[in-house]
Scaffold this motif. Structure first.
Motif, PDB file in Angstrom:
ATOM      1  N   ALA A  49       0.843  -1.191   0.000  1.00 48.97           N
ATOM      2  CA  ALA A  49       0.000   0.000   0.000  1.00 48.97           C
ATOM      3  C   ALA A  49       0.887   1.252   0.000  1.00 48.97           C
ATOM      4  O   ALA A  49       1.846   1.346   0.765  1.00 48.97           O
ATOM      5  CB  ALA A  49      -0.909   0.001   1.222  1.00 48.97           C
ATOM      6  N   VAL A  50       0.564   2.203  -0.889  1.00 44.83           N
ATOM      7  CA  VAL A  50       1.374   3.416  -1.005  1.00 44.83           C
ATOM      8  C   VAL A  50       0.463   4.639  -1.033  1.00 44.83           C
ATOM      9  O   VAL A  50      -0.738   4.549  -1.319  1.00 44.83           O
ATOM     10  CB  VAL A  50       2.258   3.396  -2.282  1.00 44.83           C
ATOM     11  N   SER A  51       1.070   5.782  -0.761  1.00 46.76           N
ATOM     12  CA  SER A  51       0.321   7.028  -0.777  1.00 46.76           C
ATOM     13  C   SER A  51       0.089   7.505  -2.210  1.00 46.76           C
ATOM     14  O   SER A  51       0.980   7.433  -3.058  1.00 46.76           O
ATOM     15  CB  SER A  51       1.080   8.107   0.003  1.00 46.76           C
ATOM     16  N   ALA A  52      -1.120   8.013  -2.456  1.00 48.95           N
ATOM     17  CA  ALA A  52      -1.441   8.590  -3.765  1.00 48.95           C
ATOM     18  C   ALA A  52      -1.228  10.095  -3.791  1.00 48.95           C
ATOM     19  O   ALA A  52      -1.392  10.722  -4.842  1.00 48.95           O
ATOM     20  CB  ALA A  52      -2.889   8.266  -4.132  1.00 48.95           C
ATOM     21  N   GLY A  97       3.791   7.876  -3.619  1.00 46.29           N
ATOM     22  CA  GLY A  97       4.550   6.664  -3.901  1.00 46.29           C
ATOM     23  C   GLY A  97       5.216   6.065  -2.689  1.00 46.29           C
ATOM     24  O   GLY A  97       5.754   4.949  -2.755  1.00 46.29           O
ATOM     25  N   GLY A  98       5.187   6.771  -1.558  1.00 43.33           N
ATOM     26  CA  GLY A  98       5.786   6.241  -0.341  1.00 43.33           C
ATOM     27  C   GLY A  98       4.952   5.109   0.235  1.00 43.33           C
ATOM     28  O   GLY A  98       3.711   5.139   0.183  1.00 43.33           O
ATOM     29  N   VAL A  99       5.622   4.103   0.793  1.00 50.45           N
ATOM     30  CA  VAL A  99       4.923   2.953   1.373  1.00 50.45           C
ATOM     31  C   VAL A  99       4.229   3.376   2.665  1.00 50.45           C
ATOM     32  O   VAL A  99       4.834   4.016   3.531  1.00 50.45           O
ATOM     33  CB  VAL A  99       5.907   1.795   1.653  1.00 50.45           C
ATOM     34  N   LEU A 100       2.957   3.020   2.794  1.00 48.79           N
ATOM     35  CA  LEU A 100       2.182   3.369   3.974  1.00 48.79           C
ATOM     36  C   LEU A 100       2.792   2.698   5.212  1.00 48.79           C
ATOM     37  O   LEU A 100       2.954   1.475   5.253  1.00 48.79           O
ATOM     38  CB  LEU A 100       0.728   2.918   3.799  1.00 48.79           C
TER      39      LEU A 100
END
Length: 402
Positions: A49-52, A97-100
């Protein structure tokens, strides 16, 4: 030998044809090639899961009221996951794009925040999952995403790369050997002598074959003599999967291609088709090598290549869409009743405001005329014995590409 319908002739051309062997090519060289197998993803996208959005990773329960003050505990960028986890009353700066981080279940966009040192003031509420691209949102590992028989586009290459394929299994390119025959022919750039014309078929058919994903080699022009014709065909057999000749396919005194091919052991399948232009077209086999003898007139050669060579090449590379799709249009001019041959008339297309197409056949349909062929958008199909058709009536067309 009786005239064959276009459908029966095509069935004979394709009879027993199997796709060529597969080969692995680097993905950078796979554009335009045809997949030999179904292609499955080697990874999930995204893999976690990544940030949009750019903002802060939070627990939705902490910001349910629409305003909160949270302790900033770290930063997450694309490719640099956060080592810790987000607990009650905490937030982590995060970029697209950073991983949650573990513990977080929502993203607050930066426009809904105020930064006060290590305190983040949240001015907006968030539901669980907001602004998060869940794991495998695009596709999951093991999922078949590209099917065999597909000709790979730029979009397909992007997808295959994201699936983590460095090499792609594709069908080998068919090799098409092309030969023009005729004492009257000279190559482009030559000053033709009396009775001579410039040969265009070899170049046109080579371009046609390459556009369909084949390798093409023009073996030039041979005169109307049996010995050089046999010698050229021997050279072609050593290279090509498909031999294409233009001219010399009928039974006149100077039409020697059939005799030369018979000397090579060709089993003749047919040499007359109920088609205009292109009646004296020939097909046969020399062991596993396919032979197409196209007419010498350039428009006839092109139309026959469109109707027969293209489906043959597509079958060899494993495509499912063998022939161009027939579409419907409205006639822009009246057409006379037809005889026993199917007519493929060169024409122009005009799209109406309602999206419908008007197809207007050129007044002159001589099979030697290349200018109307170059200007044509479509072939208007007239079935054998079709009655006269007034302007405004429906017709079937095949759109022309390259």
């Amino acid at each position: 030998m009786a005239l064959l319908s276009v459908a029966e002739a095509l069935a004979r051309v394709l009879d027993g044809v199997e796709p060529l062997a597969s080969e692995n090519v680097p993905i950078a060289q796979a554009s335009g090639r045809v997949l030999a197998v179904d292609l499955a993803a080697l990874r999930s996208q995204p893999p976690a899961a990544v940030s949009a959005m750019d903002g802060y990773a939070v627990r939705a329960a902490d910001v349910a009221g629409g305003r909160a003050e949270l302790n900033l505990i770290g930063e997450v960028a694309a490719g640099r996951p956060f080592a810790g986890s987000v607990g009650p009353g905490e937030a982590a700066r995060i970029f697209t794009g950073g991983v949650l981080p573990p513990g977080a279940d929502a993203i607050i966009v930066q426009e809904e925040t105020e930064r006060r040192g290590d305190i983040v003031v949240i001015t907006g509420a968030a539901q669980p999952g907001k602004h998060i691209r869940r794991e495998a949102l695009d596709f999951a590992s093991g999922q078949v995403l590209l099917g065999r028989g597909r000709r790979l586009s730029a979009r397909d290459i992007a997808l295959a790369a994201a699936m983590n394929h460095a090499e792609i299994p594709v069908r080998r390119r068919p090799r098409v050997a092309i030969l023009a025959t005729g004492d009257e022919l000279v190559p482009p750039g030559t000053n033709p002598g009396p009775g001579q014309i410039v040969s265009a078929n070899g170049l046109a058919l080579s371009a046609f074959a390459r556009a369909e994903g084949a390798e093409a080699r023009d073996f030039g022009i041979v005169p109307d003599r049996i010995e050089p014709t046999v010698e050229a065909l021997e050279r072609m057999r050593g290279w090509g999967d498909v031999l294409v000749t233009t001219g010399g396919a009928s039974v006149g005194e100077h039409d020697l291609v059939q005799r030369a091919l018979a000397a090579q052991g060709m089993a003749l399948a047919f040499w007359k088709v109920a088609v205009r232009p292109g009646r004296p077209m020939m097909h046969g086999r020399i062991e596993r090598t396919r032979v197409l003898g196209l007419p010498g007139n350039p428009v006839s050669a092109y139309v026959c290549a469109f109707l027969f060579l293209v489906p043959l090449l597509r079958r060899l590379i494993g495509r499912q869409d063998l022939s161009a799709a027939t579409e419907s249009a409205v006639l822009g001019r009246e057409l006379a009743a037809n005889d026993e041959r199917a007519d493929y008339l060169r024409g122009k297309l005009e799209r109406q405001p309602d999206g419908s197409l008007i197809a207007t056949a050129f007044a002159v349909q001589d099979s030697s005329m290349l200018l109307p062929l170059a200007e044509a958008d479509c072939l208007i199909i007239r079935e054998p014995y079709a009655p006269a058709a007034p302007a405004g009536s429906r017709c079937a067309i095949l759109k022309l590409g390259l």
